[in-house]
Write a protein that holds these residues in place. Structure first.
Motif, PDB file in Angstrom:
ATOM      1  N   LYS A  77      22.497 -24.430  -7.633  1.00 32.59           N
ATOM      2  CA  LYS A  77      21.657 -24.874  -6.516  1.00 32.59           C
ATOM      3  C   LYS A  77      21.872 -23.983  -5.295  1.00 32.59           C
ATOM      4  N   GLU A  78      23.151 -23.669  -5.005  1.00 30.82           N
ATOM      5  CA  GLU A  78      23.473 -22.898  -3.807  1.00 30.82           C
ATOM      6  C   GLU A  78      22.933 -21.472  -3.863  1.00 30.82           C
ATOM      7  N   PHE A  79      23.007 -20.856  -5.052  1.00 28.50           N
ATOM      8  CA  PHE A  79      22.601 -19.459  -5.175  1.00 28.50           C
ATOM      9  C   PHE A  79      21.263 -19.273  -5.887  1.00 28.50           C
ATOM     10  N   ASN A  80      20.638 -20.395  -6.246  1.00 36.12           N
ATOM     11  CA  ASN A  80      19.328 -20.349  -6.917  1.00 36.12           C
ATOM     12  C   ASN A  80      19.378 -19.473  -8.166  1.00 36.12           C
ATOM     13  N   ILE A  81      20.327 -19.773  -9.030  1.00 32.86           N
ATOM     14  CA  ILE A  81      20.509 -19.021 -10.271  1.00 32.86           C
ATOM     15  C   ILE A  81      20.666 -20.003 -11.434  1.00 32.86           C
ATOM     16  N   LYS A  82      20.555 -19.476 -12.638  1.00 32.53           N
ATOM     17  CA  LYS A  82      20.850 -20.237 -13.840  1.00 32.53           C
ATOM     18  C   LYS A  82      22.051 -19.588 -14.512  1.00 32.53           C
ATOM     19  N   LEU A  83      23.140 -20.304 -14.580  1.00 32.13           N
ATOM     20  CA  LEU A  83      24.370 -19.742 -15.140  1.00 32.13           C
ATOM     21  C   LEU A  83      24.387 -19.864 -16.661  1.00 32.13           C
ATOM     22  N   PRO A  84      24.935 -18.865 -17.350  1.00 29.94           N
ATOM     23  CA  PRO A  84      25.077 -18.969 -18.804  1.00 29.94           C
ATOM     24  C   PRO A  84      26.197 -19.936 -19.165  1.00 29.94           C
ATOM     25  N   SER A  85      26.243 -20.337 -20.401  1.00 31.17           N
ATOM     26  CA  SER A  85      27.352 -21.153 -20.895  1.00 31.17           C
ATOM     27  C   SER A  85      28.647 -20.366 -20.762  1.00 31.17           C
ATOM     28  N   ALA A  86      29.724 -21.079 -20.413  1.00 29.24           N
ATOM     29  CA  ALA A  86      31.045 -20.443 -20.238  1.00 29.24           C
ATOM     30  C   ALA A  86      30.982 -19.282 -19.247  1.00 29.24           C
ATOM     31  N   ALA A  87      30.211 -19.473 -18.180  1.00 26.77           N
ATOM     32  CA  ALA A  87      29.972 -18.406 -17.205  1.00 26.77           C
ATOM     33  C   ALA A  87      31.254 -17.883 -16.578  1.00 26.77           C
ATOM     34  N   PHE A  88      32.266 -18.742 -16.488  1.00 24.35           N
ATOM     35  CA  PHE A  88      33.496 -18.359 -15.803  1.00 24.35           C
ATOM     36  C   PHE A  88      34.613 -17.982 -16.781  1.00 24.35           C
ATOM     37  N   GLY A  89      34.220 -17.784 -18.038  1.00 24.27           N
ATOM     38  CA  GLY A  89      35.184 -17.363 -19.046  1.00 24.27           C
ATOM     39  C   GLY A  89      36.130 -18.458 -19.479  1.00 24.27           C
ATOM     40  N   GLU A  90      35.758 -19.713 -19.199  1.00 30.40           N
ATOM     41  CA  GLU A  90      36.643 -20.831 -19.547  1.00 30.40           C
ATOM     42  C   GLU A  90      36.550 -21.187 -21.022  1.00 30.40           C
ATOM     43  N   ASN A  91      37.654 -21.685 -21.559  1.00 33.53           N
ATOM     44  CA  ASN A  91      37.671 -22.189 -22.936  1.00 33.53           C
ATOM     45  C   ASN A  91      37.052 -23.573 -23.026  1.00 33.53           C
ATOM     46  N   LEU A  92      37.336 -24.382 -22.012  1.00 31.99           N
ATOM     47  CA  LEU A  92      36.869 -25.766 -22.010  1.00 31.99           C
ATOM     48  C   LEU A  92      36.042 -26.011 -20.755  1.00 31.99           C
ATOM     49  N   THR A  93      34.783 -26.343 -20.948  1.00 36.20           N
ATOM     50  CA  THR A  93      33.954 -26.805 -19.844  1.00 36.20           C
ATOM     51  C   THR A  93      33.989 -28.327 -19.896  1.00 36.20           C
ATOM     52  N   VAL A  94      34.419 -28.947 -18.809  1.00 34.50           N
ATOM     53  CA  VAL A  94      34.694 -30.391 -18.836  1.00 34.50           C
ATOM     54  C   VAL A  94      33.950 -31.115 -17.717  1.00 34.50           C
ATOM     55  N   ARG A  95      33.837 -32.406 -17.866  1.00 37.43           N
ATOM     56  CA  ARG A  95      33.235 -33.239 -16.820  1.00 37.43           C
ATOM     57  C   ARG A  95      34.205 -34.354 -16.440  1.00 37.43           C
ATOM     58  N   ASN A  96      34.152 -34.723 -15.161  1.00 38.00           N
ATOM     59  CA  ASN A  96      35.058 -35.742 -14.597  1.00 38.00           C
ATOM     60  C   ASN A  96      36.521 -35.318 -14.654  1.00 38.00           C
ATOM     61  N   MET A  97      36.743 -34.025 -14.484  1.00 34.89           N
ATOM     62  CA  MET A  97      38.107 -33.483 -14.411  1.00 34.89           C
ATOM     63  C   MET A  97      38.148 -32.413 -13.313  1.00 34.89           C
ATOM     64  N   LEU A  98      37.790 -32.827 -12.102  1.00 34.88           N
ATOM     65  CA  LEU A  98      37.733 -31.911 -10.978  1.00 34.88           C
ATOM     66  C   LEU A  98      39.128 -31.501 -10.509  1.00 34.88           C
ATOM     67  N   GLU A  99      39.193 -30.416  -9.753  1.00 33.56           N
ATOM     68  CA  GLU A  99      40.470 -29.928  -9.217  1.00 33.56           C
ATOM     69  C   GLU A  99      41.163 -30.977  -8.367  1.00 33.56           C
ATOM     70  N   SER A 100      40.383 -31.844  -7.739  1.00 34.27           N
ATOM     71  CA  SER A 100      40.966 -32.910  -6.918  1.00 34.27           C
ATOM     72  C   SER A 100      41.582 -34.017  -7.765  1.00 34.27           C
ATOM     73  N   ASP A 101      41.165 -34.118  -9.021  1.00 33.08           N
ATOM     74  CA  ASP A 101      41.653 -35.168  -9.929  1.00 33.08           C
ATOM     75  C   ASP A 101      42.835 -34.734 -10.781  1.00 33.08           C
ATOM     76  N   ILE A 102      42.952 -33.434 -11.006  1.00 31.06           N
ATOM     77  CA  ILE A 102      43.917 -32.899 -11.968  1.00 31.06           C
ATOM     78  C   ILE A 102      45.163 -32.429 -11.234  1.00 31.06           C
ATOM     79  N   CYS A 103      46.332 -32.812 -11.741  1.00 30.34           N
ATOM     80  CA  CYS A 103      47.591 -32.448 -11.090  1.00 30.34           C
ATOM     81  C   CYS A 103      48.442 -31.548 -11.981  1.00 30.34           C
ATOM     82  N   ILE A 104      49.176 -30.658 -11.335  1.00 31.46           N
ATOM     83  CA  ILE A 104      50.095 -29.780 -12.070  1.00 31.46           C
ATOM     84  C   ILE A 104      51.137 -30.648 -12.782  1.00 31.46           C
TER      85      ILE A 104
END
Length: 218
Positions: A77-104
């Protein structure tokens, strides 16, 4: 932690290969991963997966890379683009596991495998080269939406529809978002650094970096 159910959206692996960017430049990178139905996760990472730059990627503390699906929506939305799957090179794309929710130090079961959160991800310029949006990397760091890395405690197969379960939350409750804030933005925050270092399960690379930073501050 959100009460909403954690979900595995995409399971992604891929070996390093040449990637063309800026029309005629090339690098060898493992960022271009493909979605798969299942993969075996070993202590060293997923079979069939690989990294090109071992200085900053891979190793036992960084065996699995995770990124939140919600951020795709924001960046698109911010950059008006369509990102490919695994755009950031991640192994796991997840939902409801934000950086604010996940602890070291948090421990999760994903399919047959068990992983532990070890550090936030330090995003690199390869993301910019792949996506072609120069300001995206800066925004990722500004927001702290970097994703995060895990070590593997128990090997096993993960299917694309595998369930994700929090087995043991870490008592210190140092979120990835907090760690990112200290690491990237509040670099002189002695108490913040000490809080992160107090988590024994912190990845060695972050421990070394933050310990050296702390030594110069006190």
């Amino acid at each position: 932690m959100s009460d909403r159910q954690m979900k595995l959206v995409n399971l992604n692996i891929g070996l390093p290969k040449k990637m063309t960017y800026n029309e005629n430049k090339e690098i060898v990178t493992g960022i271009c991963k493909k979605s798969v139905d299942e993969a075996y996760l070993s202590y060293d990472g997923f079979q069939g997966d690989g990294i090109a730059d071992t200085r900053y990627h891979g190793g036992p503390d960084r065996a699995v890379c995770v990124y939140a699906d919600e951020h795709y929506e924001q960046w698109e939305k911010e950059f008006n683009i369509k990102l490919p799957s695994a755009a950031f090179g991640e192994n796991l794309t997840v939902r409801n596991m934000l950086e604010s929710d996940i602890c070291i130090g948090d421990i999760y079961q994903i399919g047959e495998a068990v992983v532990q959160i070890s550090q936030g991800r330090i995003p690199c310029s390869t993301i910019t080269k792949r996506i072609g949006v120069p300001k995206l990397l800066k925004r990722i760091v500004e927001e702290g939406y970097t994703g995060y890395l895990c070590r593997v405690l128990e090997e096993g197969t993960i299917h694309k529809n595998a369930t994700i379960k929090l087995i043991k939350p870490h008592p210190n409750e140092i979120s990835i978002l907090f760690a990112n804030e200290i690491y990237f933005h509040r670099r002189d925050d002695v108490k913040g650094i000490q809080k992160i270092l107090a988590v024994q399960e912190l990845a060695d690379a972050w421990r070394k970096d933050l310990s050296e930073r702390l030594a110069k501050l006190i």
